[in-house]
Structures are given as structure tokens and as C-alpha cells.
Design an enzyme around this catalytic site. Structure first.
Site, mmCIF file in Angstrom:
data_model
loop_
_atom_site.group_PDB
_atom_site.id
_atom_site.type_symbol
_atom_site.label_atom_id
_atom_site.label_comp_id
_atom_site.label_asym_id
_atom_site.label_seq_id
_atom_site.Cartn_x
_atom_site.Cartn_y
_atom_site.Cartn_z
ATOM 1 N N ASN A 587 0.684 -0.670 0.282
ATOM 2 C CA ASN A 587 -0.194 0.225 0.007
ATOM 3 C C ASN A 587 0.730 1.325 -0.275
ATOM 4 O OD1 ASN A 587 0.889 -0.556 3.098
ATOM 5 N ND2 ASN A 587 -0.706 1.058 3.626
ATOM 6 N N CYS A 589 2.200 2.774 2.720
ATOM 7 C CA CYS A 589 2.928 3.060 3.375
ATOM 8 C C CYS A 589 4.042 1.521 3.722
ATOM 9 C CB CYS A 589 2.392 3.209 5.055
ATOM 10 S SG CYS A 589 1.789 4.914 5.010
ATOM 11 N N GLU A 591 3.223 -1.807 4.632
ATOM 12 C CA GLU A 591 3.327 -2.188 5.591
ATOM 13 C C GLU A 591 1.579 -3.520 5.204
ATOM 14 O OE1 GLU A 591 -0.459 0.885 6.990
ATOM 15 O OE2 GLU A 591 1.498 0.792 5.500
#
Length: 973
Positions: A587, A589, A591
Site C-alpha cells: 500500500n 506505506c 505495511e
């Protein structure tokens, strides 16, 4: 310090006399802005004197030749603009500033710019002049009593200043805190008052009086927050037409229930909240509120809530902290049978700060459009309808505060044949440009920027152009300055790099199986495609050295901050859901690792984070408390799935089918401080392992409990869960495919009964396909007052600039330890400033303290990976892992990212580096410290924080990034 010792005192005198002028400032400023002089006189803000005063300051240190230097003139002009911006950021339409506040900004600007000699001279002079004034004042009659001042009320009438109430408010704000002085705050605030001051400014003056003392005593941050609440209470209660609009902290305890009822009804009336919230038993919920918890906030946390989260009507905020948490809890409990009971349970957990839901949940829970999920992952198909359909989905998801990860690998590469027109494709880059511009055009509900990350597999024909998307040179039509990018790297590529082999780039329409294959199956098919290319059966391909491409990946990562390095095979081979699909990207970020399928499934994940230091009790992790926290937190996360507003049907279908959630952690470095462990130590690595094992065990167990109550998720059969393969067991699958290229610890503590849990899940199922993911927690960590996520501390003292203003941040753990040793004083505070928050060069600080309080760039980046590897063992998704390197080189980067791959990490996030040869104190051309520009001219990823700079060949004002100090880096939280 001066060009001639004989003239030192004379040259120093100039800025000090100009210092009074400096306090009146310069440059453009809001009309009607006024300055309170030391004698109480109010004068107009003069827009011409700051430049002169700063010039004299440089003359004092550099001598008379400085005045003729064009470099000095330019520097002074830039500093002048910084000072004005810092002072007027939140002042519009007039206001007042005290002379001392203006001088503080001048001092801060000099420090930020790295002008330490000038700043030091300026500080010394200010201190000497302050002592002179104090001595003069002691010989003069006392000034007229402040009670003669009049305050202008909201209705335009005036009233004598109520010093009694002021003292009471400050006394309540200081209750229970050490090192703070009621009288000092009051006297400082009285200094800033003038006759006829509006009551709003009166409240602000008292707050700022405490805020100015934070760097010397961290507890003043709590005092400042409590004083800020005095103004917030008045604003909210006046809007709701309450009888008493100026209650003190203690008075408000009895008024909260009545206020809460009025707040809910008014918000429903204004169509800001779902009418269903008014059907709750508001009396019961009002009585359950815990007003004392308003005192838990630090200043940054409360100001952030006020500026960006509280409900408002025409910019008037009427949501107070405990009502805010209860409103979020009511939304999350709206489908519960005992909704009041569950709402109180959820409220009690969040308001304790032991757990916090993610930003979209806090924004939207209880509203008419409750889009509570943080992350959306999509796969873009290889046709025009599908491409622009995916971009449309991006726009709709971004509108309601979702962070986006797009898999662009299926889109054919440059030169690929287009059957419908018999032409050749321009490749994926032009479409990425459209995607970039869409993210800019459609921001997240007007609350923060649209945010998207594009992923491309390393074998894609356009990968070399993809690597350059964030460069500031070249054809701007083939650049995406506002969009994040990430490499989706198969293990085979890394093996070729390690073995110095060749690598072949393909266009996906000619090699369609590669997109969905992983591990040994991918290797087999990839080798077969290379053989076809050798035989001339594939035309659109390119053969290069794998090591050459790897070096270019790292070079671009260093130069532009992108693309990030993420690993396809561990994300898939360890995925519990590999039986129903493929993880094609992470995604925004890095994670989230969930399955996507073009036109069918958009992966969704909602997040929340456990406050780890809040669970350190008596020097150890309190696992009983942790279990209680996680049981409630997992129920809250699971509730989002039905309650969530889905703007795209494919997202709803996917989420209801698989029910993934992402429980994470924050405050990891704070937990180490409480345990007195250095981040680099073996004990800290072991704590990362043990604490994540505990979170993993209780999260999986809580999801299994929910399955007994509510049933397993729909696609459970055939999953790794169903087969009794838990996250730490799945490392064996990765090892089988990797061969020799895996060095990941597989030990378990023995403190948890994994065997029994494994059998139970195989028998009764599990509620969520995925349970854990560690997000950046950029803003919710600010709200709860802990260190972000798993990040090492950036600096022990710095100024944090965000949309809410400039905030002094001091490491209170360090201060408390120094107090115990009798080392915390004004000199130590100045030393911390001078050494940019580092204690390493302060001789009187003991070595043990230096080890524990190393800053991010003082820690060996490989130890961050070691800790990340231990955590990754237990996580069914991934973690946002930033890597810090003070003096990067090609060799160091090569070793670091190979270490990440060999250690079994699924993903990495930002590479944050510090210039090897020179250090920028200001970091920003426009003078803002620690903040990403909102315009198109932001700093590079290597300049993402104070003292971070790009390489010598890189313009420091280049590409936009998600800074650790920027609140806009919270698309995931």
C-alpha cells in the site's frame, strides 16, 4: 566570534539595540498586527526593521565586511521571511505579538539556518540585557496593577481582568506536575496583556506563556494543553448555547454530560453525524465520560486534534476531547447488540491512549459517510477502460480519506503491440502521470492530500523509466512529482544480483504468467521466457546486468527517495491467503500485503495501533493488560468491516469476503526508554521479538475468539490458517523457495501456547484473514504523545513544524534521566539545541545515557533491520520500516538492502540519509523546518528532516516526500 577583539563589545551592541527593533519584525504580515513592547505599550507591527536587526547581528560576529556581502544580504532576507512566517502562520486579520516572542523566532531562525555563532552571540546578549532590565526594575516603583486592564468580551463589552480566575485556571493546569511554576506562567502572561485585549487573545497569551517553557521543562507541554482546553471549552460551549461557557477544568467535570447531549443533537441537526447516534442512551454515555482524561494530552496532541479532527461548523469547533472519543466509539459500536456497553468499552480504551484507531476512523466514525479504512490496494488491467476505471476508483477512494497502492505491472510496456490499432504502446509512464495528477486533484475529503503509491515488478519492460519518475530533470510529462513509487522485487532478481547474473525485461502482454507466479514457479517460468527470447519468439525485451539495474535502483532511491524496495516473494509465500489470490503490491506505506485482482477485488485494510509503552509496568511488558487491550481493539477493527462506507463495490466485496485488519504498535522507542535499553542493543532486539510475539499471539487469539462468536471469514478454507500454519511457521515456506538466501531467526519464547492456538484455529476458524500490520502512526502517535510506530527517536530536542504550527519537542525520558543525575539545567538545554538534539558530543553526559538516547542517524541501520526481521517473524502482513543512514555510500546501501532481503523482510519504506559532507540546518528554501512543502517545490527524500540533505548533485528543494515530521504522512494513520 568577532573579527577584532577590541570591537567585540561595540559590535555586539548593534544587534542588541537593533534587537528591540528586531522584535518589531519585518516583511509582509497581516494587516492590523501589533506588537506589545516591554513597557506594555502596543505599537504597529513594523515591516521594515527585522532585516536591519539581522544584518547588525551578522556584523557583530563577522565584522564590517559582512554588510557588503551579497551572500549575507540574501541570507538575511531569507531569515527575515522565516521569522515572519513563523510568527504569522496562524494570525490572520490582526492580532498581537510580544517583543520576546519575536526575539524567540529570530533566535530559532538563526539556529535553523546553522548560524550558530550568530545565534550564540544573540542568545548571550539577550540574557545579559534581561538581567540588566531586571536590575533596573528592582530600583523603580512597581508598575500599575494588572487588574486595571480591561478585557473585551465576545459581545463587545469590557470587563476588568479577572486575575483570580486566571490564577485558578493555571493552578489547575499545573496540578500533579513537577517542575512547573504557576506564578511564572501568570506573570509571563500578564506581561503579554494590554488594555482592551479580546478574551480570545487573553486565553492564547496564557497558553503561549506555558508553551514557551517546554524546552526547559517537558511537563510544560501538559500545562500548555490544559490551558489550551480553556479556550476550546469556551468555543464549544458558546456555540451550543450552554449556560456556563467559561468553566475551569474542575468545573467542566460536572458539565460534560450535559454538554455531550447537546453536542450530539446539534451535530445531528447540522448533518455532521448520523441520526442513529442520537438514539443511543446519551445519559448513560454522558455519565461514562472521564473528564480527567482531558489532562492526558500534551500540547502537540491536543492542538492536532483541534486543528484537524474535531467536528466544526463554519470553522467553529464544538467537539471536545472526551466527546470526540465517545463519538468514534459510538460509530464503531453501532451494530453491536449492547451498543451502549460496547461504546463505553471502546471509548474507555481509546481515551486511555492504550490503543488508538487510525486517522480515517477518527475522522469519519459516526458521520454520515463512515469511511474508516486506511488502505486500498488495486491492480490496474491492461486496457483503456480498465486503466481509467482504476484511476476513477482511486479518485473515489481518495475522496473519502483512503491511502492507495496501485499494481501497474499488467500494463504493457513501451513498444508493446496494440491489437486494436496495430500501433505501439507508449508504456505505463503516461498513465502514471494521469494517476499522479488525479491524486493532486482529488484530496482526501479536503482534510489532507490525496496519496497514492504505484508498484511495478522489476522484470517490467518500463522499469528503468519507472525508476526515474521522481527525478527533477528530463521530460516533465514523464515525471510524477506528487506520487510515491515502489519496486516489487522478485527473489529471482535478488539471486541474480547476488550472483552477478543477467536480467531480462519483458512486456507483460508477452509474459502474462509472471504477474501471478511466485517463488520457484516464477523462476521456472521466467527462465522459460528468457529461453523463448533467445530463440526470437519474444520481440519486446531487453537484456541487462542485474547488478547494473540494482545499482540504479539504489541510486534513484538515494537521489529521489523512490522507488522504495519491497519484496514480492516473502509477501506471497508467507501470505495466509495464497490459496485465493496473489499479493501484487503493498500500500501507500508498505505495511499492507493483501490479494488484489483487476476488476474484481480491491483489497481493504483498516488499522489501529497498540501503545506499547503504556503496557510497560514495573520494568516489564504487562501481558495481561496487553491481552485486554488487544481483545477490545480487534473487536473494534472487525466492526469497521460491516460499518464502513465503501465508495467502490469491488472494495466492499473483497473486504466482506476476507475481513483483513491490521493491528500494529507505536511507541516502541519509548518502551525501550522505559526499560532503559539502547535501540542497538541485543536486549532491545530481543524485546522487539518478544513484544511482537505477544501482540501476535493475542491478536490471533482474539480473532479466533471472534470466529467462535461471529463465524470465520468466508475464504478461510484452504488458507494457511486452515492448514495450521501460523505466521511464524510460514518462514519455512519462504526458506524452501529461497534456499541459501535466508537468514531469519525462527526461535519462539516459550511464553505462549502456540500449539493449542493452532489446533483451535483449525477447529473453529479465525475471523480475519489477516490480523497485523505496523503502520507509520504519524499522527495518532502525536495525539497519544508517544514515539511514532517502530521508529527510533529523530532528535532529543527539535522543533516540529506541521499544519498546526511550530512545536518544541523534548525527549522527556532523557530529561528525567538527566534530572536524576543532577544534569538538567539551562546550559544542558542550550547544548542540546546546539548539537541538534544529540547528547553524543556533550561531555558531561554519561556513556550509558549516550547509548540509550542515540538519535535515528546515530544508530546502525542494520540494527533497525535486525529488529524488523524479528518482528516480521510474527506478522501476517508487513511493517512500515524506515531506514536511516548518516553517511551513505553505494557500498553501504548495497549492503543494507541486501541485508534486508536476506533477513526476510517483506518491505522497506523510506531511506532517510544525511549528507556526508555538509549538513543543512534549515533544510527548506522557504525556511520551514521539518515540514514537506505543500507546493510543487518540496525537499528531496534525503532532506526529509532537519539536517537531512540530498547528494551534492541533487537540488535540496526537489521531490515531495512523506516526512517523519510531516502530518501529511498519515495516509495510513
Amino acid at each position: 566570534m568577532h573579527t577584532q577583539n577590541t570591537t567585540a563589545s561595540e559590535t555586539r551592541r548593534a544587534p542588541l539595540q537593533g534587537e528591540t527593533q528586531t522584535a518589531e519584525l519585518a516583511a509582509t504580515a497581516p494587516g492590523g498586527l501589533r506588537v506589545i513592547r516591554r513597557n506594555g505599550k502596543v505599537t504597529s507591527f513594523d515591516a521594515s526593521k527585522i532585516n536591519i536587526a539581522l544584518t547588525k547581528a551578522f556584523l557583530a560576529v563577522e565584522g564590517g565586511t559582512a554588510a557588503a556581502s551579497s551572500a549575507v544580504r540574501e541570507k538575511v532576507e531569507a531569515l527575515t521571511q522565516q521569522v515572519v512566517q513563523g510568527l504569522t502562520r496562524h494570525i490572520s486579520g490582526g492580532g498581537t505579538l510580544h517583543i520576546e516572542d519575536i526575539q524567540d523566532q529570530v533566535e530559532l531562525a538563526l539556529m535553523r539556518a546553522g548560524e550558530h555563532k550568530v545565534a550564540r552571540d544573540y542568545v548571550i546578549y539577550r540574557d545579559s540585557r534581561s538581567k540588566e532590565r531586571a536590575a533596573e526594575a528592582a530600583t523603580k516603583p512597581q508598575a500599575a496593577a494588572a487588574t486595571r486592564l480591561k478585557v473585551t468580551l465576545d459581545d463587545g463589552t469590557t470587563s476588568p481582568l479577572n486575575e483570580v480566575r486566571m490564577n485558578r485556571v493555571v493552578t489547575e493546569a499545573c496540578a500533579g506536575l513537577t517542575g512547573v511554576d504557576v506564578g511564572e506562567i501568570v506573570q509571563s502572561a500578564l506581561r503579554d496583556l494590554y488594555d482592551g485585549i479580546p478574551e480570545g487573545e487573553l486565553s492564547q497569551a496564557v497558553t503561549l506563556s506555558a508553551r514557551a517553557r517546554i524546552e526547559k521543562e517537558p511537563n510544560y507541554t501538559y500545562v500548555s494543553a490544559r490551558l489550551l482546553l480553556d479556550g476550546l471549552r469556551h468555543e464549544a460551549l458558546k456555540f451550543l448555547n450552554q449556560a456556563e461557557t467559561r468553566p475551569t477544568f474542575e468545573d467542566m467535570k460536572g458539565q460534560y454530560p450535559e454538554y455531550f447531549r447537546a453536542y450530539i443533537h446539534r451535530a445531528v441537526e447540522l448533518e455532521l453525524l448520523d441520526p442513529k447516534l442520537a438514539l443511543y442512551d446519551l445519559e448513560r454515555l454522558g455519565k461514562a465520560l472521564l473528564p480527567d482524561r482531558d489532562a492526558k494530552f500534551d500540547y502537540l496532541g491536543l492542538q492536532t486534534l483541534y486543528d484537524r479532527y474535531f467536528l466544526h461548523s463554519n470553522k467553529t469547533r464544538f467537539e471536545l476531547p472526551q466527546a470526540f472519543f465517545m463519538r468514534v466509539a459510538m460509530g464503531l459500536a453501532i451494530n453491536e447488540i449492547d451498543r451502549e456497553g460496547r461504546a463505553i468499552e471502546f471509548y474507555t480504551l481509546m481515551s486511555s491512549f492504550d490503543f488508538m484507531s487510525s486517522t480515517p476512523t477518527l475522522f469519519n466514525s459516526g458521520t454520515l459517510r463512515p469511511q474508516l479504512s486506511s488502505c486500498y490496494l488495486t491492480t490496474v488491467p491492461d486496457d483503456l477502460h480498465g486503466i481509467f476505471g482504476a484511476i476513477h476508483d482511486n479518485a473515489m477512494l481518495s475522496k473519502f480519506a483512503g491511502g492507495l497502492g496501485n499494481d501497474w505491472t499488467p500494463v504493457r510496456g513501451m513498444g508493446g503491440w496494440i491489437k486494436g490499432t496495430n500501433g505501439k504502446s507508449q508504456g505505463v509512464v503516461p498513465f502514471l502521470k494521469v494517476c499522479n495528477d488525479t491524486a493532486v486533484a482529488v484530496n482526501q475529503g479536503g482534510k489532507r492530500k490525496g496519496a497514492v503509491c504505484a508498484y511495478l515488478e522489476t522484470w517490467h519492460r518500463d522499469i528503468e523509466e519507472f525508476l526515474e519518475l521522481r527525478k527533477n530533470t528530463g521530460d516533465d510529462r514523464r515525471r510524477t512529482h506528487d506520487m510515491n513509487t515502489a519496486n516489487w522485487v522478485p527473489d529471482l532478481f535478488m539471486k541474480r544480483v547476488m550472483e552477478d547474473g543477467q536480467w531480462t525485461l519483458f512486456s507483460p502482454e508477452e509474459t502474462p504468467e509472471l504477474h501471478d507466479l511466485v517463488g520457484l514457479a516464477f523462476e521456472e517460468r521466467y527462465n522459460a521466457y528468457e529461453a523463448k527470447a533467445d530463440r526470437g519468439e519474444i520481440k519486446n525485451f531487453k537484456r541487462i546486468q542485474a547488478l547494473h539495474l540494482w545499482r540504479k535502483m539504489l541510486s534513484m532511491l538515494f537521489e529521489t527517495g523512490h522507488p522504495w524496495v519491497t519484496f514480492k516473494d516473502p509477501c506471497n509465500l508467507r501470505s495466509p491467503q495464497q490459496h485465493v489470490g496473489v499479493v501484487h503490491s503493498s500500500n501507500l506505506c508498505t505495511e499492507i500485503t493483501l490479494n488484489t485482482k483487476a476488476d474484481q477485488e480491491i483489497a481493504v485494510c483498516n488499522l489501529g495501533s497498540v501503545n506499547i509503552p503504556a503496557h510497560i509496568v514495573d520494568g516489564k511488558l504487562d501481558t495481561e493488560k496487553l491481552e485486554r487491550t488487544i481483545n477490545t481493539a480487534m473487536r473494534m477493527l472487525d466492526n469497521v468491516i460491516e460499518y464502513n462506507y465503501y465508495s467502490v463495490p469491488a472494495a466492499r466485496n473483497s473486504n466482506l469476503r476476507h475481513r483483513p485488519v491490521g493491528l500494529g504498535i507505536m511507541g516502541f522507542n519509548d518502551a525501550l526508554y522505559k526499560l532503559h535499553l539502547a535501540y542497538e542493543s541485543d536486549a532491545a532486539i530481543q524485546f522487539a521479538d518478544y513484544s511482537m510475539e505477544a501482540v501476535s499471539y493475542y491478536a490471533i487469539k482474539a480473532s479466533a475468539d471472534l470466529a467462535v462468536e461471529r463465524g470465520s471469514y468466508n475464504s478461510f478454507k484452504g488458507s494457511l490458517w486452515d492448514k495450521g500454519i501460523l505466521p511464524h511457521d510460514s518462514i519455512q515456506i519462504l526458506a524452501k523457495n529461497r534456499g541459501q538466501y535466508l537468514n531469519q531467526d525462527r526461535s519462539i519464547s516459550g511464553a505462549f501456547d502456540w500449539d493449542a492456538l493452532r489446533v483451535r484455529i483449525m477447529t473453529t476458524g479465525i475471523r480475519n484473514s489477516n490480523t497485523m500490520a505496523i503502520a507509520p502512526t504519524a499522527t495518532i502517535a502525536n495525539i497519544t504523545g508517544v514515539s511514532q510506530s517502530i521508529e527510533p527517536t529523530y532528535q532529543n530536542l527539535y522543533v516540529k513544524s506541521n499544519l498546526s504550527g511550530d512545536f518544541t519537542v523534548v525527549n522527556e525520558y532523557l530529561v528525567n534521566d538527566l534530572k536524576k543525575l543532577g544534569l538538567w539545567d539551562e546550559v544542558m538545554a542550550h547544548d542540546l539545541k546546539y548539537f541538534d538534539g544529540s547528547v553524543q558530543k556533550i561531555d558531561r553526559v554519561p556513556n550509558e545515557i549516550k547509548e540509550i538516547y542515540k538519535c535515528a542517524f546515530e544508530i546502525d541501520a542494520k540494527r533497525l533491520i535486525d529488529a524488523g526481521s524479528r518482528r516480521q517473524k510474527w506478522i501476517d502482513q508487513a511493517q512500515s520500516l524506515n531506514l536511516y543512514m548518516a553517511q551513505p555510500s553505494g557500498k553501504k546501501l548495497d549492503e543494507l538492502y541486501k541485508h534486508a532481503w536476506l533477513s526476510g523482510l517483506k518491505t522497506t519504506y523510506y531511506l532517510r540519509t544525511m549528507g556526508a559532507t555538509h549538513t543543512e540546518k534549515s533544510t527548506m528554501a522557504d525556511g520551514r523546518l521539518n515540514k514537506v512543502s505543500e507546493g510543487g517545490n518540496s525537499m528531496s527524500a534525503m532532506a526529509a528532516t532537519s539536517q537531512i540533505t540530498a547528494t551534492a548533485s541533487t537540488d535540496v528543494g526537489s521531490a515531495k516526500v512523506c516526512s517523519i515530521l510531516d502530518p501529511e504522512c498519515e495516509a495510513c494513520q
